[in-house]
Structure formats: structure tokens, C-alpha cells
Design a protein around this motif. Structure first.
Motif, PDB file in Angstrom:
ATOM      1  N   HIS A  54      42.947  65.302   0.493  1.00  0.00           N
ATOM      2  CA  HIS A  54      42.746  63.917   0.936  1.00  0.00           C
ATOM      3  C   HIS A  54      42.086  63.864   2.319  1.00  0.00           C
ATOM      4  CE1 HIS A  54      44.613  61.978  -2.426  1.00  0.00           C
ATOM      5  NE2 HIS A  54      45.773  62.596  -2.256  1.00  0.00           N
ATOM      6  N   LEU A  55      42.439  64.774   3.203  1.00  0.00           N
ATOM      7  CA  LEU A  55      41.810  64.800   4.525  1.00  0.00           C
ATOM      8  C   LEU A  55      40.315  65.068   4.416  1.00  0.00           C
ATOM      9  CD1 LEU A  55      44.557  66.789   6.460  1.00  0.00           C
ATOM     10  CD2 LEU A  55      43.851  64.438   6.964  1.00  0.00           C
ATOM     11  N   ASP A  56      39.948  66.014   3.561  1.00  0.00           N
ATOM     12  CA  ASP A  56      38.528  66.325   3.400  1.00  0.00           C
ATOM     13  C   ASP A  56      37.784  65.178   2.724  1.00  0.00           C
ATOM     14  OD1 ASP A  56      38.738  68.756   4.663  1.00  0.00           O
ATOM     15  OD2 ASP A  56      39.061  69.897   2.816  1.00  0.00           O
ATOM     16  N   ARG A  57      38.459  64.447   1.866  1.00  0.00           N
ATOM     17  CA  ARG A  57      37.827  63.271   1.266  1.00  0.00           C
ATOM     18  C   ARG A  57      37.571  62.208   2.346  1.00  0.00           C
ATOM     19  NH1 ARG A  57      37.332  60.430  -3.628  1.00  0.00           N
ATOM     20  NH2 ARG A  57      36.103  58.585  -3.090  1.00  0.00           N
ATOM     21  N   LEU A  58      38.486  62.039   3.272  1.00  0.00           N
ATOM     22  CA  LEU A  58      38.302  61.084   4.364  1.00  0.00           C
ATOM     23  C   LEU A  58      37.167  61.515   5.287  1.00  0.00           C
ATOM     24  CD1 LEU A  58      42.042  60.333   5.201  1.00  0.00           C
ATOM     25  CD2 LEU A  58      40.403  58.754   4.174  1.00  0.00           C
ATOM     26  N   VAL A  59      36.987  62.812   5.454  1.00  0.00           N
ATOM     27  CA  VAL A  59      35.838  63.312   6.213  1.00  0.00           C
ATOM     28  C   VAL A  59      34.550  62.977   5.484  1.00  0.00           C
ATOM     29  CG1 VAL A  59      34.669  65.388   7.060  1.00  0.00           C
ATOM     30  CG2 VAL A  59      37.151  65.163   7.328  1.00  0.00           C
ATOM     31  N   HIS A  60      34.530  63.221   4.194  1.00  0.00           N
ATOM     32  CA  HIS A  60      33.343  62.920   3.376  1.00  0.00           C
ATOM     33  C   HIS A  60      32.977  61.447   3.444  1.00  0.00           C
ATOM     34  CE1 HIS A  60      31.336  61.746  -0.432  1.00  0.00           C
ATOM     35  NE2 HIS A  60      30.686  62.888  -0.272  1.00  0.00           N
TER      36      HIS A  60
END
Length: 241
Positions: A54-60
Motif C-alpha cells: 500500500h505504501l508503494d501504491r501511494l508513492v505511485h
């Protein structure tokens, strides 16, 4: 000014519709420093792998930023690889459909009130001067980034501020969206004058003759058959018009 382009803001809002991502964003945003995946996972009660996804999705989606840093003050051999840390890219995310820019209107109006209180004089004159200066600053910044050609970056600036510029077929621009639609409906005399001054400053900052900005009354545009509901009452004339 909006931190993220409109499409990115819409995508960010959609991403934050997930409860876990919303909790992670709230935790990272409120932290005093960048946080690790382990800290974020513990804070919201998620497995590390789930939090990482989820953190990497928020970065994306442009909501968070990543940085790499060694933790614990250790350096040199044996200190381990830098940790992947997350920090908020924005303090808040807002989007509307169609795009609106009420933050810009509020900033211009409050800045004008402050200047009027400090300097005195006509509130209207101070507002127009403030709006023109802000537009000019935005135009110069955009022009410097776009290149030396006259008018470079102007359409991009208009698009970024929510005006939806479109070629009128004669070298000018129609502005198909009013970024201040709701407040302009009840306060057209103030908001449309402010809008015209901002656009004039933005044009001048981009190297375009200020006279090309035609700030018409919305009733005049309707009489010409050129206005639709929600359309900006200003337009950009063709060169030499």
C-alpha cells in the motif's frame, strides 16, 4: 497553487478510498520525519508485506515520496544498507469534477485584504494588483521552464490552473472551464475582475500582450453564443486581433 495536476489529484483521491492506504497516509503525514515500512505497519496494524504494497501504491499515485537513509547513526562497512523510508508528498489532497481552484481564489482574496489593511486604498484596486502580480509570477515561472519562445508555457499554465484552454481555430484560446465557478456565480463583479487581472498577469509573464486577454461579462459571451454553463468568461484573442 495546486500541488498535483488535476488528473493526479483525482487518482490520489481514488487511491485514498482504500481504508488501509488512508490510514497509512494519515500516519506518514502526521509523523515528524520519514518513516519505515515496519513503523508504518505497526502503527496501523498491518502485516509488513501488506503495508509495503500500500505504501508503494501511494508513492505511485503521487501521495508519498521515498528516500533512502541509513538508520541508527552508523556508517561505513557493516552498517547495513540504507533503509527505504516514506514521507508525505502533500499535506492534503483535494479534487473536484470539473476542476476548480478555490484555493487560488482564497489566497488572492486574503492577500488583497492583508495588503489593503496595511496600505489602505481601494480594496478593488488592491485585489486587481495582487491578482495581476500573482499571475505574472506564475507566468514567468512557467515561461522560464518552457523556453525562450514568446508565449511558451501559457497554455500549460492555464491547464494547470483548471481553465481547460482550447484552440479557437483562429490562433486564440477558449477557456472551457471556470476554476471559480461557484463563487463567481454569486460574486461575479469581484471574482471575474480578479480572474481577468490574474490572466492578464499570466499572459504578460509568458511574453504575451496583456491586451490579448479579453475579460468579458458572462452575459456578453452568452449573447455571442460562445458561453456554456461553467465556462470561463474570459478568452485569449488571436495575435494581432
Amino acid at each position: 497553487m495546486n500541488t498535483l495536476p488535476w488528473r493526479r489529484r483525482v487518482a490520489a483521491i481514488a487511491s485514498l478510498g482504500d481504508e488501509n492506504r488512508r490510514k497509512l497516509f494519515d500516519f506518514v503525514r502526521s509523523a515528524g520525519d520519514a518513516v519505515s515500512r515496519d513503523d508504518a505497519a505497526r502503527a496501523v496494524g498491518l502485516a509488513r508485506s501488506t503495508a509495503s504494497f500500500h505504501l508503494d501504491r501511494l508513492v505511485h499515485d503521487g501521495v508519498l515520496l521515498v528516500e533512502f537513509r541509513k538508520l541508527g547513526g552508523r556508517d561505513g562497512p557493516g552498517s547495513g544498507r540504507p533503509a527505504k523510508l516514506y514521507r508525505a508528498a502533500v499535506r492534503e489532497v483535494g479534487a473536484s469534477v470539473p476542476d476548480r481552484n478555490y484555493d487560488l481564489a482564497a489566497d488572492l482574496l486574503v492577500s488583497a485584504v492583508e495588503a489593503s489593511m496595511a496600505e489602505g486604498g481601494s480594496a478593488r484596486e488592491v485585489l486587481l494588483r495582487t491578482a495581476y502580480a500573482r499571475g505574472y509570477e506564475a507566468g514567468r515561472t512557467r515561461a522560464d521552464a518552457a523556453g525562450p519562445a514568446a508565449g511558451a508555457g501559457f497554455a500549460e499554465l492555464l491547464a494547470a490552473e483548471g481553465y481547460r484552454p482550447e484552440d479557437d481555430g483562429a490562433g486564440g484560446l477558449l477557456l472551457l472551464n471556470c476554476p471559480f465557478d461557484r463563487i463567481a456565480a454569486g460574486h461575479a463583479g469581484v471574482v471575474c475582475a480578479m480572474n481577468g487581472a490574474f490572466l492578464g498577469g499570466a499572459a504578460a509573464g509568458c511574453g504575451i500582450a496583456r491586451e490579448r486577454v479579453e475579460a468579458l461579462d458572462i452575459d456578453d459571451l452568452k449573447a455571442q453564443g460562445a458561453a456554456q454553463q461553467g465556462q470561463c468568461c474570459a478568452r485569449i484573442r488571436p495575435p494581432g486581433a
